[in-house]
Design a protein around this motif. Structure first.
Motif, PDB file in Angstrom:
ATOM      1  N   ALA A 145       0.808  -1.219   0.000  1.00  0.00           N
ATOM      2  CA  ALA A 145       0.000   0.000   0.000  1.00  0.00           C
ATOM      3  C   ALA A 145       0.842   1.270   0.000  1.00  0.00           C
ATOM      4  CB  ALA A 145      -0.932   0.004   1.215  1.00  0.00           C
ATOM      5  N   PHE A 146       2.159   1.142   0.155  1.00  0.00           N
ATOM      6  CA  PHE A 146       3.018   2.328   0.259  1.00  0.00           C
ATOM      7  C   PHE A 146       2.896   3.213  -0.981  1.00  0.00           C
ATOM      8  CE2 PHE A 146       7.050   4.417  -0.704  1.00  0.00           C
ATOM      9  CZ  PHE A 146       7.296   5.123   0.457  1.00  0.00           C
ATOM     10  N   GLY A 147       3.061   2.632  -2.164  1.00  0.00           N
ATOM     11  CA  GLY A 147       3.041   3.419  -3.402  1.00  0.00           C
ATOM     12  C   GLY A 147       1.741   4.161  -3.622  1.00  0.00           C
ATOM     13  N   PRO A 148       0.569   3.477  -3.591  1.00  0.00           N
ATOM     14  CA  PRO A 148      -0.699   4.197  -3.802  1.00  0.00           C
ATOM     15  C   PRO A 148      -0.971   5.268  -2.757  1.00  0.00           C
ATOM     16  CG  PRO A 148      -1.012   1.824  -4.051  1.00  0.00           C
ATOM     17  CD  PRO A 148       0.374   2.025  -3.533  1.00  0.00           C
ATOM     18  N   LEU A 149      -0.624   5.002  -1.491  1.00  0.00           N
ATOM     19  CA  LEU A 149      -0.884   5.993  -0.454  1.00  0.00           C
ATOM     20  C   LEU A 149       0.023   7.207  -0.599  1.00  0.00           C
ATOM     21  CD1 LEU A 149      -1.462   3.695   2.651  1.00  0.00           C
ATOM     22  CD2 LEU A 149      -3.136   5.167   1.531  1.00  0.00           C
ATOM     23  N   LEU A 150       1.295   6.973  -0.937  1.00  0.00           N
ATOM     24  CA  LEU A 150       2.196   8.111  -1.136  1.00  0.00           C
ATOM     25  C   LEU A 150       1.750   8.946  -2.330  1.00  0.00           C
ATOM     26  CD1 LEU A 150       4.696   9.673  -0.362  1.00  0.00           C
ATOM     27  CD2 LEU A 150       6.048   8.101  -1.748  1.00  0.00           C
ATOM     28  N   ALA A 151       1.308   8.280  -3.406  1.00  0.00           N
ATOM     29  CA  ALA A 151       0.800   9.015  -4.571  1.00  0.00           C
ATOM     30  C   ALA A 151      -0.414   9.860  -4.195  1.00  0.00           C
ATOM     31  CB  ALA A 151       0.446   8.035  -5.688  1.00  0.00           C
ATOM     32  N   ALA A 152      -1.286   9.316  -3.339  1.00  0.00           N
ATOM     33  CA  ALA A 152      -2.459  10.073  -2.901  1.00  0.00           C
ATOM     34  C   ALA A 152      -2.053  11.281  -2.058  1.00  0.00           C
ATOM     35  CB  ALA A 152      -3.393   9.159  -2.110  1.00  0.00           C
ATOM     36  N   VAL A 153      -1.029  11.107  -1.209  1.00  0.00           N
ATOM     37  CA  VAL A 153      -0.537  12.227  -0.400  1.00  0.00           C
ATOM     38  C   VAL A 153      -0.002  13.330  -1.298  1.00  0.00           C
ATOM     39  CG1 VAL A 153       1.216  12.930   1.258  1.00  0.00           C
ATOM     40  CG2 VAL A 153      -0.042  10.813   1.623  1.00  0.00           C
ATOM     41  N   GLN A 154       0.793  12.947  -2.271  1.00  0.00           N
ATOM     42  CA  GLN A 154       1.414  13.941  -3.146  1.00  0.00           C
ATOM     43  C   GLN A 154       0.408  14.574  -4.103  1.00  0.00           C
ATOM     44  OE1 GLN A 154       4.598  11.603  -4.835  1.00  0.00           O
ATOM     45  NE2 GLN A 154       5.966  11.977  -3.100  1.00  0.00           N
ATOM     46  N   ASN A 155      -0.658  13.847  -4.424  1.00  0.00           N
ATOM     47  CA  ASN A 155      -1.696  14.400  -5.308  1.00  0.00           C
ATOM     48  C   ASN A 155      -2.773  15.147  -4.540  1.00  0.00           C
ATOM     49  OD1 ASN A 155      -0.441  13.288  -7.548  1.00  0.00           O
ATOM     50  ND2 ASN A 155      -1.629  11.398  -7.454  1.00  0.00           N
ATOM     51  N   GLY A 156      -2.741  15.078  -3.206  1.00  0.00           N
ATOM     52  CA  GLY A 156      -3.770  15.735  -2.416  1.00  0.00           C
ATOM     53  C   GLY A 156      -5.135  15.125  -2.624  1.00  0.00           C
ATOM     54  N   ARG A 207      -1.643  -3.673   7.665  1.00  0.00           N
ATOM     55  CA  ARG A 207      -3.013  -4.116   7.933  1.00  0.00           C
ATOM     56  C   ARG A 207      -4.005  -3.578   6.916  1.00  0.00           C
ATOM     57  NH1 ARG A 207      -2.236  -2.867  14.290  1.00  0.00           N
ATOM     58  NH2 ARG A 207      -0.960  -4.703  14.786  1.00  0.00           N
ATOM     59  N   VAL A 208      -3.517  -2.885   5.917  1.00  0.00           N
ATOM     60  CA  VAL A 208      -4.373  -2.444   4.814  1.00  0.00           C
ATOM     61  C   VAL A 208      -4.540  -3.616   3.856  1.00  0.00           C
ATOM     62  CG1 VAL A 208      -4.602  -0.869   2.870  1.00  0.00           C
ATOM     63  CG2 VAL A 208      -3.671  -0.045   5.036  1.00  0.00           C
ATOM     64  N   THR A 209      -5.752  -4.022   3.616  1.00  0.00           N
ATOM     65  CA  THR A 209      -6.022  -5.170   2.745  1.00  0.00           C
ATOM     66  C   THR A 209      -6.647  -4.697   1.439  1.00  0.00           C
ATOM     67  OG1 THR A 209      -8.226  -5.524   3.695  1.00  0.00           O
ATOM     68  CG2 THR A 209      -6.371  -6.645   4.759  1.00  0.00           C
ATOM     69  N   GLY A 210      -6.402  -5.458   0.390  1.00  0.00           N
ATOM     70  CA  GLY A 210      -6.973  -5.112  -0.908  1.00  0.00           C
ATOM     71  C   GLY A 210      -6.321  -3.888  -1.518  1.00  0.00           C
ATOM     72  N   GLN A 211      -7.034  -3.277  -2.441  1.00  0.00           N
ATOM     73  CA  GLN A 211      -6.503  -2.135  -3.181  1.00  0.00           C
ATOM     74  C   GLN A 211      -6.819  -0.821  -2.468  1.00  0.00           C
ATOM     75  OE1 GLN A 211      -8.040  -2.286  -7.155  1.00  0.00           O
ATOM     76  NE2 GLN A 211      -6.633  -3.902  -7.797  1.00  0.00           N
ATOM     77  N   VAL A 212      -5.932   0.138  -2.676  1.00  0.00           N
ATOM     78  CA  VAL A 212      -6.153   1.504  -2.204  1.00  0.00           C
ATOM     79  C   VAL A 212      -6.713   2.295  -3.375  1.00  0.00           C
ATOM     80  CG1 VAL A 212      -5.098   3.576  -1.253  1.00  0.00           C
ATOM     81  CG2 VAL A 212      -4.283   1.323  -0.531  1.00  0.00           C
ATOM     82  N   ARG A 213      -7.942   2.774  -3.224  1.00  0.00           N
ATOM     83  CA  ARG A 213      -8.617   3.462  -4.342  1.00  0.00           C
ATOM     84  C   ARG A 213      -8.726   4.953  -4.064  1.00  0.00           C
ATOM     85  NH1 ARG A 213     -11.256  -1.395  -3.580  1.00  0.00           N
ATOM     86  NH2 ARG A 213     -11.363  -2.750  -5.421  1.00  0.00           N
ATOM     87  N   PRO A 214      -8.330   5.784  -5.020  1.00  0.00           N
ATOM     88  CA  PRO A 214      -8.482   7.235  -4.830  1.00  0.00           C
ATOM     89  C   PRO A 214      -9.942   7.650  -4.865  1.00  0.00           C
ATOM     90  CG  PRO A 214      -7.669   6.737  -7.038  1.00  0.00           C
ATOM     91  CD  PRO A 214      -7.689   5.436  -6.293  1.00  0.00           C
ATOM     92  N   VAL A 215     -10.264   8.686  -4.105  1.00  0.00           N
ATOM     93  CA  VAL A 215     -11.632   9.193  -4.010  1.00  0.00           C
ATOM     94  C   VAL A 215     -11.596  10.694  -4.247  1.00  0.00           C
ATOM     95  CG1 VAL A 215     -13.651   9.484  -2.525  1.00  0.00           C
ATOM     96  CG2 VAL A 215     -12.293   7.392  -2.376  1.00  0.00           C
TER      97      VAL A 215
END
Length: 684
Positions: A145-156, A207-215
């Motif tokens: 989950a590191f990559g998707p979450l960091l991308a979300a942080v940087q994209n706001g 403990r994050v399961t499955g995909q991280v989806r942007p909203v």
């Protein structure tokens, strides 16, 4: 990537880089070779759109605009200030720190990004040798989950994901406005505003399961001013800690090496154990000789692409060829081979599975092509074999790349417009660079992988000079510009006591001096203390836990010894001489791996014991009623498995094998019988 497409993309980059005006799509079609071969207008525009997407994914900044207010159609160009990597100069100790940081990640994706950054730094003229031998090999694992979450942080941008709380099988959907990703004591967390709870929350990435989806839309989430992400993570925990109690137990001498021993009688010693008060005292995860092996992962988390093993490179006696080029889109390449020249074998990675490096292939050809000319300009007269080694390809592949570049250049594509290379024997010199004098800037992913690794390295004591790490961070941040990672905090690296720190320093000194060691070591799997003479090979730091890898003369094999389990250590006045067949341990899939000779146990865990499935390699079989979980574990020593189950109290049931269940029953009955006859002075 096909040769024709790679040549077209390089020509497109050079054309857009060399102009100050915006070039329209029609103008580009007329001047860049390859586009004129499109069968129709629709085919060309589809081709052009794919090429623009490819360039943007490589981090090439395409500008759009109009040359004047009278232009009806927008055009494209590449600004050099946004394309080129900033000036950077690393001292030898700083370059060594960067090289070590590039090997830090235990993740194929982040390893590839770090190596991509390394290629661009070499193209800028820096001598960064990521294959230099070192006595310390740190490793850091990033969760999926590191990559998707960091991308979300940087994209706001807000995200949604399923989350499983500790000790609970329930997976709850969370909607989070992420403010940053934090590394604390070898674990990754994301911090932000939980929309479901309406409060600030920290979530552990494992403990994050499955995909991280942007909203929602990018730019909607902003980190509040003055928020200390690291402080929020370190403060996570129960607001009211449980009361603490003290128990005094009698154990056999040389067993259960925890606590401070008191003088005992006979073959037993009295030990003091402190823990949280309540019925679970003594039944939680083991707390004795350091934390449980949290770096162990379940098999479904350990699947990864493995690099090919290191092999000898083929001998290539010189270049020995002639290149003919003809102007215009229809030019062809002609190459002759020297008689008797060997054909090189397939491309091999310089680093095998232990290093996590993947084999170079077509997917990384464009970054290599864009870096080759600046690299050769910084090293005039470099040998083909040396250049191939730095780019992690065979000399044969490098020659193919050079032939392709030799056909690329500026619009006009005459002899004076093309990239020109001069070959003398087996050396290369660039005589005309066609404007490609500096390497491409670091992408956000490359800067993140390298800088976060450097920050993690700064938190790891005894690896490299901390001042050199901090200086290299400042220089790379300056060169990376806007690509430097935002929203990542690294703190609380290796946690070790004073005794473990002294052990690490002594081990490092023995490695530097090439001396053998005599150690007194506690083996947790057998609950025994033994004395061994070992020949040190390297010092590993994996997920904030230090290990000595050495040839054990007693076991006659390579073994890993946890530093916090070495009770005594002495440097011997004799050289360390591991045998020639002693090879480093492959830790690409974790420090401890399953072996064919291990037995299998099927356990049913109550909710409070589900942490076992997170801390030890196992396979989750079934979710049962009441939050219970059935797992399958492999083990080599039955006494260790018996102690694990006994430590769980009544929160684990052994379904198989039958002899394991019988051993647990006998040991439990014996413990109850002894408890009834303990001395009155012992609290229990």
């Amino acid at each position: 990537m096909s040769t024709a497409r790679a040549e077209r993309l390089v020509n497109l980059v050079l054309a857009l880089l060399s102009t100050r005006q915006y070039l329209t799509a029609e103008r580009i079609r007329g001047i860049v070779p390859g586009y004129g071969d499109a069968a129709s207008d629709d085919a060309y525009f589809r081709m052009f759109e794919r090429d623009k997407t490819e360039l943007r994914e490589l981090g090439i900044p395409l500008e759009t605009g109009r040359n004047s207010a009278f232009d009806a159609i927008e055009g494209y160009r590449i600004a050099r200030r946004d394309y080129e990597l900033g000036e950077i100069d690393l001292a030898p100790d700083e370059a060594a720190a960067v090289a070590l940081a590039s090997r830090l990640w235990d993740s194929p994706e982040l390893t590839g990004q770090a190596q991509g950054a390394l290629v661009k730094l070499r193209a800028a003229g820096l001598e960064v040798d990521d294959q230099a031998p070192t006595v310390v090999e740190p490793r850091v694992r990033a969760e999926p989950a590191f990559g998707p979450l960091l991308a979300a942080v940087q994209n706001g941008q807000a995200v949604r994901f399923e989350y499983r709380r500790s000790g609970s099988p329930e997976r709850i959907m969370r909607t989070l406005e992420p403010w940053g990703v934090v590394s604390w004591r070898a674990r990754w967390y994301v911090v932000g505003h939980d929309r479901d709870r309406g409060a600030t929350r920290c979530f552990r990435l494992s403990r994050v399961t499955g995909q991280v989806r942007p909203v929602g839309k990018p730019g909607e989430v902003r980190r509040p001013e003055g928020v200390n992400l690291l402080k929020l993570v370190t403060a996570t925990g129960d607001s009211e800690p449980s009361p603490v109690t003290t128990a005094r137990v009698w154990v056999a001498d040389g067993r259960a090496a925890v606590g401070d021993p008191d003088p005992g009688r006979g073959d037993r010693r009295q030990r003091t154990v402190t823990g949280h008060h309540g019925p679970g005292l003594g039944r939680r995860r083991p707390r004795g000789r350091g934390p449980p092996p949290r770096h162990r992962r379940r098999p479904d988390h350990r699947r990864r692409r493995r690099g090919r093993p290191r092999g000898d490179r083929p001998a290539l006696p010189g270049v020995g060829r002639r290149l003919d080029r003809r102007p215009g889109p229809g030019r062809r390449r002609v190459r002759t081979r020297r008689a008797g020249q060997e054909r090189p074998g397939p491309a091999r990675s310089r680093r095998g599975p232990a290093g996590g490096r993947v084999v170079s292939g077509s997917t990384d050809r464009m970054p290599r092509l864009l870096a080759l000319v600046p690299y050769l300009l910084a090293r005039p007269g470099v040998r083909i074999d040396d250049a191939a080694h730095d780019f992690d390809v065979t000399p044969k592949q490098l020659r193919k790349d050079l032939e392709l570049l030799w056909m690329c250049g500026l619009p006009g594509y005459g002899p004076g417009d093309l990239i020109d290379l001069s070959f003398e024997g087996d050396t290369i010199v660039v005589t005309h660079d066609a404007g490609m004098s500096r390497p491409l800037r670091l992408t956000g992913g490359e800067a993140t992988a390298l800088l976060v690794a450097l920050r993690a390295l700064a938190e790891t004591p005894g690896v490299v000079d901390g001042d050199a790490v901090r200086r290299s961070i400042a220089k790379i941040e300056s060169a990376a510009g806007q690509a430097q990672p935002a929203g990542v905090v690294v703190g609380g690296g290796v946690r070790e006591g004073k005794r473990t720190a002294r052990t690490r320093e002594e081990v490092a000194r023995a490695l530097q001096d090439g001396r053998a060691l005599r150690i007194r070591y506690y083996t947790a799997s057998k609950d025994q203390i033994t004395e061994r003479t070992v020949d040190p090979m390297r010092l590993l730091i994996v997920q904030a836990v230090g290990y000595l890898e050495a040839w054990c003369r007693r076991a006659e094999g390579v073994r890993l010894f946890r530093l916090d389990r070495i009770d005594e250590l002495a440097i011997l006045d004799e050289p360390s001489r591991p045998p020639a067949h002693a090879h480093p341990t492959d830790i690409s899939e974790g420090v401890f791996r399953e072996r064919p000779d291990q037995r299998e146990a099927v356990l049913v865990l109550d909710p409070d014991a589900r942490w076992v499935a997170e801390y030890y390699p196992c396979e989750e079989l079934d979710e049962l009623d009441g939050g219970r979980l059935r797992i399958r574990m492999r083990y080599a020593d039955q006494s260790w498995m018996v102690r694990l189950v006994l430590g769980l109290g009544g929160e684990a049931l052994v379904e198989s094998p039958a002899d394991l269940a019988a051993d647990v029953g006998r040991r439990a009955a014996g413990a109850v019988a002894r408890a009834r006859h303990l001395p009155s002075t012992c609290d229990h």
